[in-house]
Design an enzyme around this catalytic site. Structure first.
Site, short mmCIF file in Angstrom:
data_model
loop_
_atom_site.label_atom_id
_atom_site.label_comp_id
_atom_site.label_asym_id
_atom_site.label_seq_id
_atom_site.Cartn_x
_atom_site.Cartn_y
_atom_site.Cartn_z
N CYS A 273 -1.72 77.75 -2.36
CA CYS A 273 -2.40 77.81 -1.05
C CYS A 273 -3.20 76.55 -0.72
O CYS A 273 -2.89 75.85 0.23
CB CYS A 273 -3.32 79.01 -1.03
SG CYS A 273 -2.44 80.55 -1.25
N1 LIG Z 1 -0.16 83.46 -4.25
C1 LIG Z 1 -1.24 83.61 -3.54
O1 LIG Z 1 -2.33 83.72 -4.09
C2 LIG Z 1 -1.20 83.70 -2.01
C3 LIG Z 1 -2.37 84.12 -1.36
C4 LIG Z 1 -2.36 84.24 0.02
C5 LIG Z 1 -1.20 83.91 0.73
N2 LIG Z 1 -0.08 83.48 0.08
C6 LIG Z 1 1.09 83.20 0.91
O2 LIG Z 1 2.01 84.26 0.77
C7 LIG Z 1 3.34 83.78 0.82
C8 LIG Z 1 4.10 84.17 -0.44
O3 LIG Z 1 3.47 83.57 -1.56
P1 LIG Z 1 3.68 84.07 -3.06
O4 LIG Z 1 2.61 83.42 -3.84
O5 LIG Z 1 3.81 85.55 -3.11
O6 LIG Z 1 5.10 83.39 -3.36
P2 LIG Z 1 6.08 83.72 -4.60
O7 LIG Z 1 6.91 82.51 -4.78
O8 LIG Z 1 5.31 84.28 -5.73
O9 LIG Z 1 6.99 84.89 -4.04
C9 LIG Z 1 7.88 84.75 -2.99
C10 LIG Z 1 9.12 85.58 -3.26
O10 LIG Z 1 9.96 85.49 -2.12
C11 LIG Z 1 11.31 85.50 -2.58
N3 LIG Z 1 12.18 85.00 -1.53
C12 LIG Z 1 12.45 83.73 -1.17
N4 LIG Z 1 13.31 83.71 -0.14
C13 LIG Z 1 13.60 85.00 0.16
C14 LIG Z 1 14.42 85.62 1.13
N5 LIG Z 1 15.15 84.90 1.99
N6 LIG Z 1 14.46 86.96 1.16
C15 LIG Z 1 13.75 87.69 0.29
N7 LIG Z 1 12.94 87.16 -0.66
C16 LIG Z 1 12.88 85.83 -0.71
C17 LIG Z 1 11.25 84.63 -3.81
O11 LIG Z 1 12.38 84.84 -4.65
C18 LIG Z 1 9.95 85.11 -4.46
O12 LIG Z 1 10.16 86.20 -5.33
C19 LIG Z 1 3.22 82.27 1.06
O13 LIG Z 1 3.25 82.04 2.43
C20 LIG Z 1 1.85 81.97 0.51
O14 LIG Z 1 1.30 80.81 1.11
C21 LIG Z 1 -0.07 83.38 -1.28
#
Ligand SMILES: NC(=O)c1ccc[n+]([C@@H]2O[C@H](COP(=O)([O-])OP(=O)(O)OC[C@H]3O[C@@H](n4cnc5c(N)ncnc54)[C@H](O)[C@@H]3O)[C@@H](O)[C@H]2O)c1
Length: 435
Positions: A273
């Site tokens: 982030c």
């Molecule tokens: N990790 C954090 O602490 C956090 C906190 C707040 C917001 N976010 C936001 O949330 C979002 C997700 O982050 P995350 O940390 O969970 O990412 P992550 O990489 O842990 O998980 C994302 C998942 O999406 C899957 N994916 C990718 N393309 C796909 C598709 N076309 N269809 C279905 N699944 C698909 C991936 O395989 C993966 O398992 C981002 O926008 C991030 O900025 C993350």
């Protein structure tokens, strides 16, 4: 009963089928929370390994207990990569990655490919909510056109919302239920449904007037951190030159009961982030002829931190007649922050890379990583060393990059010859150098 009321009543009775797309750090805990509240839940991902693990009741995220996944399975949860099943669900929550491209521009590929996969299977009377962090305007500009192309009337027979995630992995004081959730919708009906949905699983929802406001809210939260961390990183370097301990200063300032929030310096920003999201706004701001100078300045200072740490390592070794080249350096902590198994954008990797590239013999300890997973930028063939007296004594210098609570700090203080402390974890002493 109209579309809106039918869906609203299904949501309120927890009968609506919930699909979470993207089962990562954000999507999986969200899914488990819906399942806890007895909603029928379906997890969608393109990563077959994750799907297999989930369906076998296994976890792949350290702080998520496999038992919770097993309980969800008993309550009907299934993971799949078959997007046809989207037609069976009532609410679709998108939690896919939103990284940066090589020129620090937003990379919406994951959101777009998710929309492509589900578009053929969307049907009337569904609620689609984007959770991924992104620049203001994404819901309106990327999602709304797809729904309109399908011939649906947003707010009438299809509903679209945006609700940013506020996960803080590893923070035991807050969880999905207790973190207030900002909610928004493209129309009043969209907002009402989005709010109703999250009201079922969180203690407090915070409705705002549009997805743009909600998207900007999330970005503001992350800019606020990035800029303040940039500020203390700069002040850390000034304080060091003045022979002042910045941690003592911050902790003293933090006793002020109003108007001050402590932020701590470190070896550089990490995680999905803080190093990334602010640049989503920087890019979008250009469209309206604006520059985001605070974001860029903080980015400049924060990305220079590994170089500052390298300089401290070099000086410390030089003082004992050694060079980085040929020295044994033990890096403590690979994760981007303490007590998590996430190394995305971790400055530890950059430090290891820099040290190795000029001839250091690098070893590392991290209870969360037995080997170093490959990332887009870095591939290291290293295996974790146990953190014990022998490992510590062998090193010419110990570099604390991530201050996991599992590390035995008394042992490190006792056995290490030289310590570079980038987290303010050690008391000042002749062999501790703050960086
Ligand atoms: N990790 C954090 O602490 C956090 C906190 C707040 C917001 N976010 C936001 O949330 C979002 C997700 O982050 P995350 O940390 O969970 O990412 P992550 O990489 O842990 O998980 C994302 C998942 O999406 C899957 N994916 C990718 N393309 C796909 C598709 N076309 N269809 C279905 N699944 C698909 C991936 O395989 C993966 O398992 C981002 O926008 C991030 O900025 C993350």
């Amino acid at each position: 009963m109209g579309y809106m009321n039918k869906l609203l009543s299904k949501i309120k009775t927890h009968e609506s089928n919930i699909a979470i797309l993207g089962l990562g750090y954000v999507g999986l805990p969200l899914l488990l929370r819906f399942s806890e509240k007895r909603f029928p839940t379906f997890g969608f991902d393109i990563d077959e390994e994750k799907i297999q693990k989930l369906n076998a009741g296994e976890t792949y995220i350290n702080h998520i207990d496999a038992n919770k996944i097993k309980v969800a399975i008993n309550n009907g949860f299934k993971a799949t990569s078959d997007f046809k099943k989207i037609k069976n669900v009532d609410a679709i929550l998108i939690c896919v990655p939103t990284p940066l491209g090589v020129h620090n521009e937003p990379d919406l590929t994951f959101i777009r490919s998710t929309l492509d996969s589900i578009k053929p299977y969307l049907r009337e009377n569904q609620l689609l909510v984007l959770e991924s962090t992104t620049y203001p305007g994404t819901t309106e500009e990327e999602i709304a056109p797809v729904i309109k192309e399908k011939g649906y009337e947003i707010g009438d027979n299809f509903f679209v919302g945006y609700s940013p995630e506020r996960e803080d992995p590893g923070n035991i004081n807050f969880n999905t239920k207790t973190i207030p959730k900002v909610v928004s919708g493209l129309t009043e009906n969209c907002l009402e449904l989005t709010k109703a949905l999250y009201d079922q699983i969180v203690d407090q929802t915070v409705p705002v007037s549009s997805p743009k406001v909600a998207e900007m809210t999330k970005i503001l939260e992350n800019i606020h951190r990035a800029v303040n961390i940039g500020l203390v990183n700069e002040l850390k370097m000034v304080a060091d030159k003045m022979d002042i301990d910045i941690y003592e200063v911050i902790n003293a300032a933090a006793t002020k009961p109003f108007g001050f929030t402590p932020y701590y310096p470190g070896p550089g920003l990490g995680g999905h982030c803080i190093p990334i999201d602010p640049f989503y706004l920087t890019w979008k701001a250009k469209e309206v002829g604006m520059n985001t100078r605070f974001i860029e300045l903080a980015g400049e200072i924060n990305t220079a931190m590994p170089t500052y740490v390298m300089q401290k390592v070099s000086e410390a070794l030089n003082n004992i007649g050694k060079a980085i080249n040929g020295s044994r350096i033990l890096v403590l902590g690979l994760a981007y922050k303490k007590n998590v198994d996430d190394l995305r954008e971790s400055p530890s990797l950059e430090l290891i890379d820099n040290l190795m590239s000029i001839g250091a013999k690098v070893e590392y300890c991290d209870p969360y990583f037995q080997t170093v997973p490959s990332t887009r930028k870095h591939q290291f063939k290293l295996t974790a060393k146990p953190l014990n007296s022998d490992t510590l004594k062998l090193a010419d210098l110990v570099l604390l990059a991530t201050d996991h609570d599992d590390f035995d700090y008394n042992l490190i203080q006792k056995e290490a010859k030289l310590i570079i402390d980038t987290r303010g974890r050690f008391k000042n002493s002749a062999k501790v150098i703050k960086a």
